[in-house]
Write a protein that holds these residues in place. Structure first.
Motif, PDB file in Angstrom:
ATOM      1  N   ASP A 177      42.857 -38.642  25.656  1.00  0.00           N
ATOM      2  CA  ASP A 177      43.591 -38.125  26.750  1.00  0.00           C
ATOM      3  C   ASP A 177      44.723 -38.757  27.038  1.00  0.00           C
ATOM      4  O   ASP A 177      45.914 -38.419  27.275  1.00  0.00           O
ATOM      5  N   LEU A 178      44.733 -40.064  27.011  1.00  0.00           N
ATOM      6  CA  LEU A 178      45.791 -41.059  27.138  1.00  0.00           C
ATOM      7  C   LEU A 178      46.935 -40.911  25.931  1.00  0.00           C
ATOM      8  O   LEU A 178      48.078 -40.869  26.362  1.00  0.00           O
ATOM      9  N   PHE A 179      46.275 -40.492  24.943  1.00  0.00           N
ATOM     10  CA  PHE A 179      47.270 -40.476  23.641  1.00  0.00           C
ATOM     11  C   PHE A 179      48.156 -39.380  23.954  1.00  0.00           C
ATOM     12  O   PHE A 179      49.028 -38.947  23.782  1.00  0.00           O
ATOM     13  N   GLN A 180      47.312 -38.414  24.302  1.00  0.00           N
ATOM     14  CA  GLN A 180      47.990 -36.992  24.536  1.00  0.00           C
ATOM     15  C   GLN A 180      49.017 -37.027  25.548  1.00  0.00           C
ATOM     16  O   GLN A 180      50.052 -36.293  25.429  1.00  0.00           O
ATOM     17  N   GLN A 181      48.640 -37.624  26.651  1.00  0.00           N
ATOM     18  CA  GLN A 181      49.375 -37.654  27.910  1.00  0.00           C
ATOM     19  C   GLN A 181      50.667 -38.530  27.710  1.00  0.00           C
ATOM     20  O   GLN A 181      51.762 -38.059  28.070  1.00  0.00           O
ATOM     21  N   ALA A 182      50.641 -39.238  26.677  1.00  0.00           N
ATOM     22  CA  ALA A 182      51.992 -40.221  26.464  1.00  0.00           C
ATOM     23  C   ALA A 182      52.597 -39.586  25.360  1.00  0.00           C
ATOM     24  O   ALA A 182      53.778 -40.070  25.048  1.00  0.00           O
ATOM     25  N   GLY A 183      52.052 -38.655  24.606  1.00  0.00           N
ATOM     26  CA  GLY A 183      52.818 -38.150  23.427  1.00  0.00           C
ATOM     27  C   GLY A 183      52.858 -38.769  22.432  1.00  0.00           C
ATOM     28  O   GLY A 183      53.649 -38.816  21.454  1.00  0.00           O
ATOM     29  N   VAL A 184      51.573 -39.549  22.279  1.00  0.00           N
ATOM     30  CA  VAL A 184      51.769 -40.618  20.973  1.00  0.00           C
ATOM     31  C   VAL A 184      50.446 -39.994  20.142  1.00  0.00           C
ATOM     32  O   VAL A 184      49.578 -39.824  20.601  1.00  0.00           O
ATOM     33  N   ALA A 185      50.945 -39.998  18.673  1.00  0.00           N
ATOM     34  CA  ALA A 185      50.114 -39.479  17.821  1.00  0.00           C
ATOM     35  C   ALA A 185      48.955 -40.340  17.876  1.00  0.00           C
ATOM     36  O   ALA A 185      48.811 -41.542  17.774  1.00  0.00           O
ATOM     37  N   PRO A 186      47.560 -39.813  17.675  1.00  0.00           N
ATOM     38  CA  PRO A 186      46.339 -40.711  17.479  1.00  0.00           C
ATOM     39  C   PRO A 186      46.196 -41.511  16.037  1.00  0.00           C
ATOM     40  O   PRO A 186      47.118 -41.084  15.337  1.00  0.00           O
ATOM     41  N   PRO A 187      45.535 -42.317  16.150  1.00  0.00           N
ATOM     42  CA  PRO A 187      45.237 -43.292  15.148  1.00  0.00           C
ATOM     43  C   PRO A 187      44.918 -42.458  13.680  1.00  0.00           C
ATOM     44  O   PRO A 187      44.317 -41.556  13.963  1.00  0.00           O
ATOM     45  N   THR A 188      45.262 -42.974  12.592  1.00  0.00           N
ATOM     46  CA  THR A 188      44.968 -42.256  11.511  1.00  0.00           C
ATOM     47  C   THR A 188      44.518 -43.502  10.467  1.00  0.00           C
ATOM     48  O   THR A 188      44.716 -44.550  10.546  1.00  0.00           O
ATOM     49  N   PRO A 189      43.729 -42.661   9.172  1.00  0.00           N
ATOM     50  CA  PRO A 189      43.398 -43.859   8.231  1.00  0.00           C
ATOM     51  C   PRO A 189      44.554 -44.724   7.614  1.00  0.00           C
ATOM     52  O   PRO A 189      44.356 -45.602   6.974  1.00  0.00           O
ATOM     53  N   ASP A 190      45.782 -44.230   7.670  1.00  0.00           N
ATOM     54  CA  ASP A 190      47.021 -44.866   7.075  1.00  0.00           C
ATOM     55  C   ASP A 190      47.713 -45.886   8.236  1.00  0.00           C
ATOM     56  O   ASP A 190      48.640 -46.589   7.790  1.00  0.00           O
ATOM     57  N   TRP A 191      47.156 -45.789   9.120  1.00  0.00           N
ATOM     58  CA  TRP A 191      48.006 -46.884  10.164  1.00  0.00           C
ATOM     59  C   TRP A 191      48.005 -48.134   9.704  1.00  0.00           C
ATOM     60  O   TRP A 191      47.077 -48.906   9.051  1.00  0.00           O
ATOM     61  N   THR A 192      49.077 -48.865  10.111  1.00  0.00           N
ATOM     62  CA  THR A 192      49.483 -50.327   9.718  1.00  0.00           C
ATOM     63  C   THR A 192      49.401 -50.956  11.263  1.00  0.00           C
ATOM     64  O   THR A 192      49.459 -50.161  12.121  1.00  0.00           O
ATOM     65  N   TRP A 193      49.293 -52.182  11.199  1.00  0.00           N
ATOM     66  CA  TRP A 193      49.183 -53.031  12.377  1.00  0.00           C
ATOM     67  C   TRP A 193      50.445 -52.736  13.397  1.00  0.00           C
ATOM     68  O   TRP A 193      50.572 -52.841  14.350  1.00  0.00           O
ATOM     69  N   ASP A 194      51.599 -52.527  12.571  1.00  0.00           N
ATOM     70  CA  ASP A 194      52.962 -52.089  13.191  1.00  0.00           C
ATOM     71  C   ASP A 194      52.908 -50.800  13.942  1.00  0.00           C
ATOM     72  O   ASP A 194      53.383 -50.630  15.206  1.00  0.00           O
ATOM     73  N   ASP A 195      52.185 -49.840  13.305  1.00  0.00           N
ATOM     74  CA  ASP A 195      51.690 -48.537  13.883  1.00  0.00           C
ATOM     75  C   ASP A 195      50.845 -48.683  15.280  1.00  0.00           C
ATOM     76  O   ASP A 195      51.316 -48.183  16.382  1.00  0.00           O
ATOM     77  N   PHE A 196      49.812 -49.761  14.917  1.00  0.00           N
ATOM     78  CA  PHE A 196      48.916 -50.024  16.428  1.00  0.00           C
ATOM     79  C   PHE A 196      49.726 -50.517  17.421  1.00  0.00           C
ATOM     80  O   PHE A 196      49.740 -50.210  18.772  1.00  0.00           O
ATOM     81  N   ALA A 197      50.683 -51.623  17.152  1.00  0.00           N
ATOM     82  CA  ALA A 197      51.451 -52.273  18.095  1.00  0.00           C
ATOM     83  C   ALA A 197      52.351 -51.208  18.743  1.00  0.00           C
ATOM     84  O   ALA A 197      52.688 -51.625  19.908  1.00  0.00           O
TER      85      ALA A 197
END
Length: 444
Positions: free
Chosen positions: A175-195
């Motif tokens: 829900d927090l991801f959706q409210q912020a308009g941020v795409a949820p984590p994927t198996p291809d995420w890097t730590w830059d994506d996470f940060a």
């Protein structure tokens, strides 16, 4: 299921006294699976710390029930071996209790122990060396995760069989991801994506953080950093465990990522006490992402969460860390073969699957995870745990299986805390920690 403790047991420093520790009963036993000279079955004592089947609140403890059901099933098979299950209290004190029992010559035939205790247990009198036994093709030792096999091995000898395994992954608030308009984590995420996601999900006005990290300088601190170190392609120690290796470029890259989020972006809730506050805040919607294990999921009844593998660094991997606990056996009165016969049955795929579906434990065998339909059924009964089960393929390394690991962990944790509090440079802090670890490894 109950929370899996990650700390190195404080009792690990206790030396196991090498006394003649065989029980006083008659040793007239026949071949494994047979009966003693009197025709009675071979009696085995098995210690565990799962708790009582019905707890003090009158609730069913499904970890204990699952093990009890399996032992009852085995005993009903009349194999000539009878297993007596004995709950001896918290697993946190399992090594201490075993040490006392060894000194009194009253050790069990089978005991549940933390994997971090394996270096001490390897020197215990009467401990069963399983090195040759696990190589029997019918046992299929390679069906266990590589990291779990490493954790069971001390100086090239196998002394334990995995009893429970876990790992770390991202648990996130959908829900927090959706409210912020941020795409949820994927198996291809890097730590830059996470940060980047953690920064976007941080809202100081609502005391909301994108990420959380334990910085009490315990094994929990090191445990989380270790996974990132491996994801960057690094190692804790060198191949023969004689020198620190975590201050490599990979180690610096991993700690710099944490520094960026904690000090520059201020997107991390830093838990200096590590008394469960991260779980409380996550369940109340104040933390968007937590890197945690399957044991935590039952503590999030109030949020809509998802689970995804940990990120990777460029050129790295999605390596995760596990804290496998072990079944350790003793050859009391020549009953080691009987104990091994039972252990082969208990850890066979059919029993592993039954335990997972009743207790919520992740399967200790990869073949169970890979069985068609298992993940769907497992995840339906224990939401979110299916990903953790699949993530066991990323358990490829183990923490050093040496007696000084608790000291090494503390030194590493202090370096991580220093950097995340903005009090040190990643490279300099890791170099200083490496020098301290090298002194420990050299006996200084």
């Amino acid at each position: 299921m109950s929370k899996k403790r990650l700390v190195v047991p404080a009792i690990a420093a206790i030396a196991l006294v090498a006394v003649a520790c065989t029980s006083g009963s008659d040793s007239g036993s026949s071949a494994p699976g047979g009966s003693g000279s009197s025709g009675a079955p071979i009696e085995l004592t098995m210690w565990h710390g799962y708790g009582k089947v019905i707890d003090n609140q009158g609730q069913t403890n499904y970890e204990s029930k699952s093990l009890t059901d399996l032992v009852d099933e085995y005993n009903a098979m009349n194999t000539g071996v009878h297993v007596n299950l004995d709950y001896i209290g918290s697993n946190d004190h399992a090594l201490e209790k075993l040490t006392v029992a060894l000194n009194a010559g009253e050790q069990p035939d089978i005991t549940y122990q933390y994997g971090t205790s394996m270096p001490q247990l390897a020197t215990a009198p009467g401990v069963l060396d399983l090195t040759d036994k696990v190589q029997d093709p019918s046992f299929n030792w390679n069906d266990f995760s590589e990291g779990a096999r490493q954790a069971a091995t001390v100086d090239g000898h196998v002394y334990g069989i995995p009893a429970l395994i876990d790992n770390l992954a991202i648990v996130y608030n959908k829900d927090l991801f959706q409210q912020a308009g941020v795409a949820p984590p994927t198996p291809d995420w890097t730590w830059d994506d996470f940060a980047a996601a953690a920064k976007a999900l941080t809202d100081p006005s609502h005391q909301q953080y994108g990420f959380a990290f334990p910085i009490d300088a315990s094994e929990d601190t090191t445990w989380h950093y270790d996974a990132m170190l491996w994801e960057a392609g690094g190692d804790i120690l060198n191949a023969d465990n004689t020198q620190a290796a975590f201050n490599s470029d990979a180690g610096v890259e991993a700690l710099t990522a944490l520094q960026q989020m904690a000090v520059t972006d201020k997107s991390v809730f830093l838990d200096q006490q590590n008394t469960g506050k991260i779980d409380t805040l996550f369940n109340s919607g104040k933390i968007a992402m937590d890197v945690t294990g399957p044991w935590a999921l039952s503590g999030y009844p109030d949020i809509n969460y998802g689970v995804q593998v940990m990120p990777e660094f460029p050129g790295g991997s999605h390596a995760t860390i596990a804290g496998p606990d072990m079944w350790v056996m003793f050859d009391n009165d020549g009953h080691g073969e009987a104990a091994w016969q039972f252990m082969q049955w208990l850890t066979a795929a059919e029993q592993v699957k039954a335990d997972s579906m009743e207790s919520g434990h992740l399967p200790i065998r990869n073949s169970v995870v890979e069985e068609p339909g298992f993940i769907k059924a497992f995840d339906k009964k224990f939401p979110g745990e299916g990903l953790f089960a699949q993530n066991l393929t990323n358990v490829t390394k183990a923490r050093p299986v040496i007696t000084t690991y608790d000291q090494i962990s503390r030194i590493m944790a202090e370096a991580v805390v220093k950097v995340m509090l903005g009090q040190g440079d990643p490279k300099a802090s890791l170099d200083d920690a490496a020098n301290q670890v090298n002194q420990v490894l050299s006996g200084g």
